[in-house]
Design a protein around this motif. Sequence first.
Motif, PDB file in Angstrom:
ATOM      1  N   ARG A  22       0.862  -1.182   0.000  1.00 45.11           N
ATOM      2  CA  ARG A  22       0.000   0.000   0.000  1.00 45.11           C
ATOM      3  C   ARG A  22       0.898   1.231   0.000  1.00 45.11           C
ATOM      4  O   ARG A  22       2.098   1.144   0.240  1.00 45.11           O
ATOM      5  CB  ARG A  22      -0.911   0.014   1.227  1.00 45.11           C
ATOM      6  N   ARG A  23       0.290   2.346  -0.271  1.00 40.43           N
ATOM      7  CA  ARG A  23       1.063   3.587  -0.285  1.00 40.43           C
ATOM      8  C   ARG A  23       1.465   3.942   1.143  1.00 40.43           C
ATOM      9  O   ARG A  23       0.632   3.969   2.046  1.00 40.43           O
ATOM     10  CB  ARG A  23       0.248   4.721  -0.901  1.00 40.43           C
ATOM     11  N   THR A  37       4.494   6.412   3.476  1.00 40.85           N
ATOM     12  CA  THR A  37       5.550   7.427   3.493  1.00 40.85           C
ATOM     13  C   THR A  37       6.451   7.181   4.695  1.00 40.85           C
ATOM     14  O   THR A  37       5.978   7.136   5.841  1.00 40.85           O
ATOM     15  CB  THR A  37       4.959   8.841   3.562  1.00 40.85           C
ATOM     16  N   THR A  47       8.450   8.066  -0.148  1.00 39.66           N
ATOM     17  CA  THR A  47       7.093   7.578  -0.378  1.00 39.66           C
ATOM     18  C   THR A  47       7.153   6.360  -1.283  1.00 39.66           C
ATOM     19  O   THR A  47       7.770   6.401  -2.354  1.00 39.66           O
ATOM     20  CB  THR A  47       6.222   8.662  -1.015  1.00 39.66           C
ATOM     21  N   TYR A  82       5.075   3.395  -3.451  1.00 40.78           N
ATOM     22  CA  TYR A  82       3.822   3.131  -4.152  1.00 40.78           C
ATOM     23  C   TYR A  82       3.798   1.664  -4.557  1.00 40.78           C
ATOM     24  O   TYR A  82       4.780   1.150  -5.106  1.00 40.78           O
ATOM     25  CB  TYR A  82       3.690   4.006  -5.398  1.00 40.78           C
ATOM     26  N   GLU A  98       2.264   0.457  -7.025  1.00 51.02           N
ATOM     27  CA  GLU A  98       2.350   0.384  -8.487  1.00 51.02           C
ATOM     28  C   GLU A  98       3.794   0.432  -8.981  1.00 51.02           C
ATOM     29  O   GLU A  98       4.072   0.050 -10.126  1.00 51.02           O
ATOM     30  CB  GLU A  98       1.558   1.531  -9.120  1.00 51.02           C
ATOM     31  N   HIS A  99       4.709   0.921  -8.138  1.00 48.16           N
ATOM     32  CA  HIS A  99       6.115   1.022  -8.537  1.00 48.16           C
ATOM     33  C   HIS A  99       6.919  -0.230  -8.202  1.00 48.16           C
ATOM     34  O   HIS A  99       8.123  -0.266  -8.452  1.00 48.16           O
ATOM     35  CB  HIS A  99       6.768   2.234  -7.863  1.00 48.16           C
ATOM     36  N   LYS A 118      -1.607   5.660 -12.595  1.00 46.07           N
ATOM     37  CA  LYS A 118      -1.122   5.040 -11.363  1.00 46.07           C
ATOM     38  C   LYS A 118       0.353   5.343 -11.091  1.00 46.07           C
ATOM     39  O   LYS A 118       0.758   5.442  -9.942  1.00 46.07           O
ATOM     40  CB  LYS A 118      -1.334   3.526 -11.426  1.00 46.07           C
ATOM     41  N   ARG A 132       3.712   7.314 -10.510  1.00 40.23           N
ATOM     42  CA  ARG A 132       4.005   8.641  -9.966  1.00 40.23           C
ATOM     43  C   ARG A 132       5.465   9.040 -10.233  1.00 40.23           C
ATOM     44  O   ARG A 132       6.049   9.800  -9.472  1.00 40.23           O
ATOM     45  CB  ARG A 132       3.760   8.660  -8.456  1.00 40.23           C
ATOM     46  N   ASN A 137      10.511   1.818  -6.637  1.00 38.03           N
ATOM     47  CA  ASN A 137      10.594   2.162  -5.207  1.00 38.03           C
ATOM     48  C   ASN A 137      12.040   2.062  -4.744  1.00 38.03           C
ATOM     49  O   ASN A 137      12.537   0.999  -4.469  1.00 38.03           O
ATOM     50  CB  ASN A 137       9.711   1.233  -4.376  1.00 38.03           C
TER      51      ASN A 137
END
Length: 444
Positions: A249-250, A252, A306, A308, A310-311, A357, A359, A444
């Motif tokens: 999940r996202r 930070t 941060t 993600y 998706e990354h 999606k 970033r 990431n």
Amino acid sequence: MSTECRAERRRAEVRAARLNGVDGVEVSDDGLTLTVTFLGKAPRDLGPEHIRIEGGRRITDVRAIDVQVERAEDPDLDDRVHVTLDKAGDTSTYRLRVVEPDAYGRPGTEPRRGFDPRYHAADFEFRPACPSEFDCQTAEPHPPKTRPQPVIDYLARDYASLRRLLLDRMTLTAPDWVERHVPDLGVTLVELLAYVGDQISYHQDAVATEAYLDTARRRVSVRRHVRLVDYAMHDGCNARAWIVLEADRRVTLERGGFRFAAIDVGRLDPRERPDLGPVLSEEDLARLPHAATCEVFEPVGGGDLTLYPEHNRIPFWTWGEEEGFLPEGATSATLRDEWAEPAAGPGAAGSGARGRKLRLKPGDVIVIEEVLGRETGSPADADPAHRQAVRLTSVTPAVDELYDQPVLEVTWDPADALAFPVCVRARGGPDCRPLGEVSVARGN
């Protein structure tokens, strides 16, 4: 019976037979006077014509010019004779002989009558200020017995070979000692000596290695070498590595609130190894067994991080082709993006109303990694050397209108150009089927 024993017995027999003989010669400090000790009493008519001096390398023809007899009052004591020479000799060995004079009144070559043939002469040396060996026990003339030299393997330089060499040597010198168990004291001493020898060999090799710039391994040695040519060597920096993270999940990560730890539990028993998750707290690190190795690394970046989901795994877009690759030296690629929400209706694919999606932005770093073998499609056949981090210089959103597929056109600096060709998609396996995503990008 040794020569010394026979000589001592012969001296006693010469004295008992009332024969004359020379027991020893002493040299004065100036080298011009000889003190001759006789075996018993000296002859009464002894003169310079009875003294013959032989020998010498540089100084020869040394002659006696005066003889004075020193009589001992005690009949059991030996007489001494003081012989005055015309000159001092060199440091070689001379020989004093008591002889009969020749027809011209000079010292002849025949021993004087009444003198024992063994003791009518004595050797001496002109060595001022050197102690005389007279009345001292004669040194053993026979050389000491020498033991055969051991066979030494000079190629034995590490612990294992030195231990084997020592045990082989002990087998020869102490054949009764056959114990080879580790708790034995003898084995302990052998292993201790082998360990010390291994350390000494290492230091010998290190000295020879660090003595030259081409072979030096330590930074301090290189610094000393280049200092000789007035080159100021930089202190350098610690080793750095790129780390790829995955998130479900996202999230930070705040600055200063996270670190990275490399934990090795290989030395622990499999039943005692802790069940470690991907995220550990400070308390978890403190509870690690002492046998576990833990090394903590600080992140280099100064801001928040941060992550993600998706990354985690970003595929490349090959524009509908089943095969594709990035050549060596490439500085750009196309990444496949996804719409953040379904399309609102026909014709909305390129309207920009839908979100994306990914970033990614300029300045971010992505790691290009080969995850499948390009021929078999197996993850085990992926080349671990085909990994490279690149820093993006531009990120351009685009859409493949043919497939309504959002993509990102990314470029990176020529300094980060690919060092190897990257296989993006391929066909392989026994049936030559499409293998899918052979290489991906990690964001990431």
